[in-house]
Design a protein around this motif. Structure first.
Motif, PDB file in Angstrom:
ATOM      1  N   ARG A   1       0.860  -1.181   0.000  1.00  0.00           N
ATOM      2  CA  ARG A   1       0.000   0.000   0.000  1.00  0.00           C
ATOM      3  C   ARG A   1       0.898   1.233   0.000  1.00  0.00           C
ATOM      4  O   ARG A   1       1.933   1.262   0.657  1.00  0.00           O
ATOM      5  CB  ARG A   1      -0.880  -0.038   1.245  1.00  0.00           C
TER       6      ARG A   1
ATOM      7  N   CYS B   1      -0.735   8.262  -2.091  1.00  0.00           N
ATOM      8  CA  CYS B   1      -0.562   9.155  -3.229  1.00  0.00           C
ATOM      9  C   CYS B   1      -0.863  10.569  -2.734  1.00  0.00           C
ATOM     10  O   CYS B   1      -1.943  10.829  -2.207  1.00  0.00           O
ATOM     11  CB  CYS B   1      -1.514   8.766  -4.357  1.00  0.00           C
TER      12      CYS B   1
ATOM     13  N   ASP C   1      -4.433   9.994  -0.708  1.00  0.00           N
ATOM     14  CA  ASP C   1      -5.304   8.828  -0.737  1.00  0.00           C
ATOM     15  C   ASP C   1      -4.419   7.586  -0.657  1.00  0.00           C
ATOM     16  O   ASP C   1      -3.354   7.537  -1.278  1.00  0.00           O
ATOM     17  CB  ASP C   1      -6.125   8.811  -2.024  1.00  0.00           C
TER      18      ASP C   1
ATOM     19  N   LEU D   1      -3.511   3.764  -1.511  1.00  0.00           N
ATOM     20  CA  LEU D   1      -3.723   2.882  -2.661  1.00  0.00           C
ATOM     21  C   LEU D   1      -3.087   1.527  -2.424  1.00  0.00           C
ATOM     22  O   LEU D   1      -1.947   1.442  -1.974  1.00  0.00           O
ATOM     23  CB  LEU D   1      -3.075   3.476  -3.915  1.00  0.00           C
ATOM     24  N   HIS D   2      -3.811   0.484  -2.752  1.00  0.00           N
ATOM     25  CA  HIS D   2      -3.213  -0.849  -2.780  1.00  0.00           C
ATOM     26  C   HIS D   2      -2.426  -0.964  -4.066  1.00  0.00           C
ATOM     27  O   HIS D   2      -2.883  -0.530  -5.122  1.00  0.00           O
ATOM     28  CB  HIS D   2      -4.290  -1.937  -2.722  1.00  0.00           C
TER      29      HIS D   2
ATOM     30  N   VAL E   1      -4.058   3.055 -11.724  1.00  0.00           N
ATOM     31  CA  VAL E   1      -4.484   3.359 -10.357  1.00  0.00           C
ATOM     32  C   VAL E   1      -4.147   4.806  -9.994  1.00  0.00           C
ATOM     33  O   VAL E   1      -4.966   5.506  -9.383  1.00  0.00           O
ATOM     34  CB  VAL E   1      -3.842   2.361  -9.367  1.00  0.00           C
TER      35      VAL E   1
ATOM     36  N   THR F   1      -6.764   7.913  -9.226  1.00  0.00           N
ATOM     37  CA  THR F   1      -6.626   8.706  -8.007  1.00  0.00           C
ATOM     38  C   THR F   1      -6.619  10.194  -8.337  1.00  0.00           C
ATOM     39  O   THR F   1      -7.256  10.997  -7.644  1.00  0.00           O
ATOM     40  CB  THR F   1      -5.354   8.294  -7.248  1.00  0.00           C
TER      41      THR F   1
END
Length: 153
Positions: A63, A66, A78, A80-81, A98, A102
């Motif tokens: 993870r 960002c 945020d 993110l995985h 991804v 975002t």
């Protein structure tokens, strides 16, 4: 259409008070040019993305955070995985997708927010999302990466 690094978002680089060992930026070269259009990354149109199928160099991270410091707006982040359902790291193409999603979320969250930036040319609601490109992500703190965004001029 063309864009240049002169069209880079004038983001302030996220500053962390904790020491960390920065990793090299992850760059997104598409058809030999630095940058992939966000809408193409989201849609999975990555046939021109250099090394699209290689694993993203985020060594050991499951993870990441960002961080976006878009001029005129509150600092935004945020989580993110960055691994798939088999706990394999994302490919460069999936990472671009991804990160692009975002940035799209950031733009949506701030579409109705009035900018404090005196230069209105970077107001979120005045820039067509289709004109934005992801150039790279920079490692700005332990577990945190900041996208470098450009737009068509």
């Amino acid at each position: 259409m063309s864009y240049s690094t002169q069209g880079r978002s004038p983001q302030e680089v996220y500053q962390n008070t904790q020491p960390h060992q920065p990793r090299p930026p992850v760059q997104f070269f598409n058809n030999g040019v630095l940058g992939i259009r966000l809408v193409d990354a989201i849609a999975g149109h990555v046939s021109g993305l250099h090394e699209a199928g290689t694993l993203a160099p985020l060594t050991g991270a499951n993870r990441i955070t960002c961080r976006i410091n878009w001029p005129g707006y509150e600092s935004w982040s945020d989580g993110l995985h960055v691994v798939d359902h088999n706990t394999q790291p994302y490919t460069l193409a999936r990472l671009a997708q991804v990160i692009a999603k975002t940035i799209q979320k950031f733009c949506g969250d701030n579409a109705q927010v009035r900018t404090r930036e005196p230069r209105a040319d970077w107001a979120v609601n005045s820039i067509p999302f289709e004109s934005l490109y992801l150039l790279e992500i920079r490692h700005v703190s332990s577990g945190s990466w900041q996208p470098v965004i450009s737009r068509v001029l």
